[in-house]
Design a protein around this motif. Structure first.
Motif, mmCIF file in Angstrom:
data_model
loop_
_atom_site.group_PDB
_atom_site.id
_atom_site.type_symbol
_atom_site.label_atom_id
_atom_site.label_comp_id
_atom_site.label_asym_id
_atom_site.label_seq_id
_atom_site.Cartn_x
_atom_site.Cartn_y
_atom_site.Cartn_z
ATOM 1 N N PRO A 10 0.796 -1.242 0.000
ATOM 2 C CA PRO A 10 0.000 0.000 0.000
ATOM 3 C C PRO A 10 0.824 1.285 0.000
ATOM 4 C CG PRO A 10 -1.006 -1.599 1.459
ATOM 5 C CD PRO A 10 0.260 -2.239 0.963
ATOM 6 N N SER A 11 2.016 1.267 0.615
ATOM 7 C CA SER A 11 2.790 2.526 0.705
ATOM 8 C C SER A 11 3.409 2.922 -0.640
ATOM 9 C CB SER A 11 3.895 2.368 1.754
ATOM 10 O OG SER A 11 4.708 1.266 1.398
ATOM 11 N N VAL A 12 3.476 1.979 -1.611
ATOM 12 C CA VAL A 12 4.056 2.338 -2.925
ATOM 13 C C VAL A 12 3.025 2.260 -4.049
ATOM 14 C CG1 VAL A 12 6.404 1.662 -2.261
ATOM 15 C CG2 VAL A 12 4.915 -0.002 -3.424
ATOM 16 N N TRP A 13 1.755 1.933 -3.738
ATOM 17 C CA TRP A 13 0.755 1.824 -4.802
ATOM 18 C C TRP A 13 0.626 3.114 -5.599
ATOM 19 C CZ3 TRP A 13 -3.851 -0.874 -1.723
ATOM 20 C CH2 TRP A 13 -3.503 -2.196 -1.500
ATOM 21 N N HIS A 14 0.865 4.260 -4.936
ATOM 22 C CA HIS A 14 0.680 5.566 -5.612
ATOM 23 C C HIS A 14 1.594 5.698 -6.836
ATOM 24 C CE1 HIS A 14 4.503 7.369 -4.262
ATOM 25 N NE2 HIS A 14 4.362 6.514 -3.261
ATOM 26 N N LYS A 15 2.683 4.941 -6.880
ATOM 27 C CA LYS A 15 3.630 5.081 -7.999
ATOM 28 C C LYS A 15 2.982 4.701 -9.334
ATOM 29 C CE LYS A 15 7.834 4.314 -5.268
ATOM 30 N NZ LYS A 15 8.891 3.307 -4.938
ATOM 31 N N HIS A 16 2.133 3.662 -9.286
ATOM 32 C CA HIS A 16 1.475 3.230 -10.538
ATOM 33 C C HIS A 16 -0.006 3.589 -10.559
ATOM 34 C CE1 HIS A 16 5.014 1.032 -11.833
ATOM 35 N NE2 HIS A 16 5.101 0.523 -10.615
ATOM 36 N N TYR A 17 -0.577 3.919 -9.381
ATOM 37 C CA TYR A 17 -2.021 4.187 -9.288
ATOM 38 C C TYR A 17 -2.222 5.529 -8.591
ATOM 39 C CZ TYR A 17 -1.940 -0.767 -10.391
ATOM 40 O OH TYR A 17 -1.679 -1.978 -10.980
ATOM 41 N N PRO A 18 -2.261 6.604 -9.388
ATOM 42 C CA PRO A 18 -2.325 7.971 -8.850
ATOM 43 C C PRO A 18 -3.539 8.233 -7.949
ATOM 44 C CG PRO A 18 -2.577 7.958 -11.262
ATOM 45 C CD PRO A 18 -2.174 6.589 -10.876
ATOM 46 N N SER A 19 -4.623 7.440 -8.147
ATOM 47 C CA SER A 19 -5.806 7.640 -7.278
ATOM 48 C C SER A 19 -5.464 7.457 -5.804
ATOM 49 C CB SER A 19 -6.910 6.657 -7.663
ATOM 50 O OG SER A 19 -7.358 6.907 -8.973
ATOM 51 N N ALA A 20 -4.342 6.763 -5.543
ATOM 52 C CA ALA A 20 -3.978 6.435 -4.150
ATOM 53 C C ALA A 20 -3.930 7.673 -3.254
ATOM 54 C CB ALA A 20 -2.622 5.727 -4.123
ATOM 55 N N LYS A 21 -3.622 8.837 -3.869
ATOM 56 C CA LYS A 21 -3.527 10.066 -3.061
ATOM 57 C C LYS A 21 -4.749 10.973 -3.282
ATOM 58 C CE LYS A 21 1.563 10.123 -3.020
ATOM 59 N NZ LYS A 21 1.849 10.047 -1.559
ATOM 60 N N SER A 194 -13.543 4.630 -2.136
ATOM 61 C CA SER A 194 -12.877 4.050 -3.319
ATOM 62 C C SER A 194 -12.728 2.534 -3.192
ATOM 63 C CB SER A 194 -11.465 4.647 -3.435
ATOM 64 O OG SER A 194 -10.632 4.107 -2.397
ATOM 65 N N LEU A 195 -12.236 1.928 -4.273
ATOM 66 C CA LEU A 195 -11.745 0.556 -4.183
ATOM 67 C C LEU A 195 -10.573 0.583 -3.199
ATOM 68 C CD1 LEU A 195 -11.563 -0.367 -7.990
ATOM 69 C CD2 LEU A 195 -13.448 -0.799 -6.400
ATOM 70 N N THR A 196 -10.394 -0.462 -2.409
ATOM 71 C CA THR A 196 -9.285 -0.469 -1.435
ATOM 72 C C THR A 196 -8.057 -1.179 -1.992
ATOM 73 O OG1 THR A 196 -9.943 -2.562 -0.427
ATOM 74 C CG2 THR A 196 -10.910 -0.537 0.498
ATOM 75 N N THR A 197 -8.142 -1.600 -3.273
ATOM 76 C CA THR A 197 -6.956 -2.151 -3.928
ATOM 77 C C THR A 197 -6.812 -1.439 -5.274
ATOM 78 O OG1 THR A 197 -8.055 -3.828 -5.287
ATOM 79 C CG2 THR A 197 -7.544 -4.444 -3.012
ATOM 80 N N PRO A 198 -5.631 -1.459 -5.848
ATOM 81 C CA PRO A 198 -5.495 -0.922 -7.199
ATOM 82 C C PRO A 198 -6.566 -1.511 -8.115
ATOM 83 C CG PRO A 198 -3.344 -1.415 -6.334
ATOM 84 C CD PRO A 198 -4.340 -1.925 -5.331
ATOM 85 N N PRO A 199 -7.132 -0.720 -9.030
ATOM 86 C CA PRO A 199 -6.722 0.650 -9.403
ATOM 87 C C PRO A 199 -7.237 1.757 -8.493
ATOM 88 C CG PRO A 199 -8.471 -0.116 -10.834
ATOM 89 C CD PRO A 199 -8.169 -1.258 -9.942
ATOM 90 N N LEU A 200 -7.848 1.430 -7.308
ATOM 91 C CA LEU A 200 -8.192 2.437 -6.296
ATOM 92 C C LEU A 200 -9.178 3.483 -6.823
ATOM 93 C CD1 LEU A 200 -4.577 2.902 -4.873
ATOM 94 C CD2 LEU A 200 -6.439 1.640 -3.751
ATOM 95 N N ASP A 201 -9.977 3.087 -7.828
ATOM 96 C CA ASP A 201 -10.965 4.027 -8.389
ATOM 97 C C ASP A 201 -11.890 4.593 -7.322
ATOM 98 O OD1 ASP A 201 -10.853 3.799 -11.524
ATOM 99 O OD2 ASP A 201 -10.611 1.769 -10.739
#
Ligand code: RA9
Ligand code: ZN
Length: 258
Positions: A10-21, A194-201
């Motif tokens: 979860p701490s690096v998901w933002h790198k590929h999935y911008p919705s994380a932030k 949101s979704l709690t996993t990528p793609p975190l839509d």
């Protein structure tokens, strides 16, 4: 690819999935005395009687039971929802031995596991995928699990887990009605997330039941014999701690029915 480990968690998901932030990320910590009671919020209704489960599978992140969503035979309606939403799948998130596991927390307290029943707005959208990227596309019913006595119906799922031990495995799982997994009270908290996993839509209206259901440590341990890894991979990784920690509320209101 993403996962729940140190390198891909979860701490690096933002790198590929911008919705994380984003501004409406899930899960969150629900603080009951900060929740606003909304008398206009009706009860939720679960019409699952004609429901038709199809299969159970290990997607490398969780164990998922899929449903035939080609018509409105299994829907959730009422509460915060303007339309009926069709049941597509349910899955679980859980912890390692004796520790955390749920995604949402209540006043900082976590449960050992959390069940998510995923529904989509087939009135407004033609496909699940279209709904999954729209702000009012999905409705996920979240149910907390705590340990105690055996759950009298959960064995139907835990008895099938050995058949989907490896990532990518799937097997028939017909005639299962998730109504048997509901607690006695349908009182809930609801918020936009949101979704709690990528793609975190950011497409989910969350409906979290206040009352947990109970399963035994023995039943829970069967989830932990699942693997994140596929049969052909040499290093086997036990599927556990597949939960995202609570995310910033960013000014959102959590409402409660009662
Ligand atoms: N536009 C999109 N199509 N398909 C997807 S991903 C498939 C999918 O259903 N993902 C999913 C991820 C997390 C959750 S959860 N844990 O319930 O928030 C539910 C569902 S996003
Ligand atoms: Zn989930």
């Amino acid at each position: 690819r993403w996962g729940y480990g140190k390198e891909d968690g979860p701490s690096v998901w933002h790198k590929h999935y911008p919705s994380a932030k984003g501004n409406r990320q899930s899960p969150i910590d629900i603080i009951p005395h900060q929740v606003s009671h909304d008398p206009s919020l009706g009860q939720i209704v679960l019409n699952y009687d004609q429901c038709t489960s199809i299969n159970i599978s290990n997607n490398g992140h969780s164990v998922v039971v899929e449903f035939d969503d080609s018509d409105d035979r299994s829907v959730i309606l009422g509460g915060p929802l303007d339309n009926p939403y069709r049941l597509k799948q349910f899955h679980f998130h859980w912890g390692g031995k004796g520790c955390r596991g749920s995604e949402h927390t209540v006043a900082g307290n976590c449960y050992v596991s959390e069940l998510h029943l995923v529904h989509w707005n087939a009135v407004k959208f033609r496909t699940y995928s279209d709904a999954a990227t729209a702000p009012d596309g999905l409705a996920v019913l979240g149910i907390f699990l705590e340990t105690g006595d055996d759950h009298r119906w959960l064995h139907m799922i835990t008895d099938a887990l050995y058949m989907v031990k490896f990532k990518g495995s799937v097997t028939d799982f017909k005639g299962f009605n998730p109504k048997c997994l509901l607690p006695s009270s349908l009182h809930y908290w609801t918020y936009l997330g949101s979704l709690t996993t990528p793609p975190l839509d950011e497409s989910v209206t969350w409906i979290i039941l206040k009352e947990p259901i109970t399963l035994s440590e023995r039943q829970l341990s069967k989830f932990r014999m699942l693997l994140f890894t596929a049969e052909e991979e040499d290093q086997r990784m036990r599927m556990e701690n597949n939960f995202r920690p609570p995310q910033p509320l960013k000014g959102r209101k959590v409402r409660s029915s009662v």
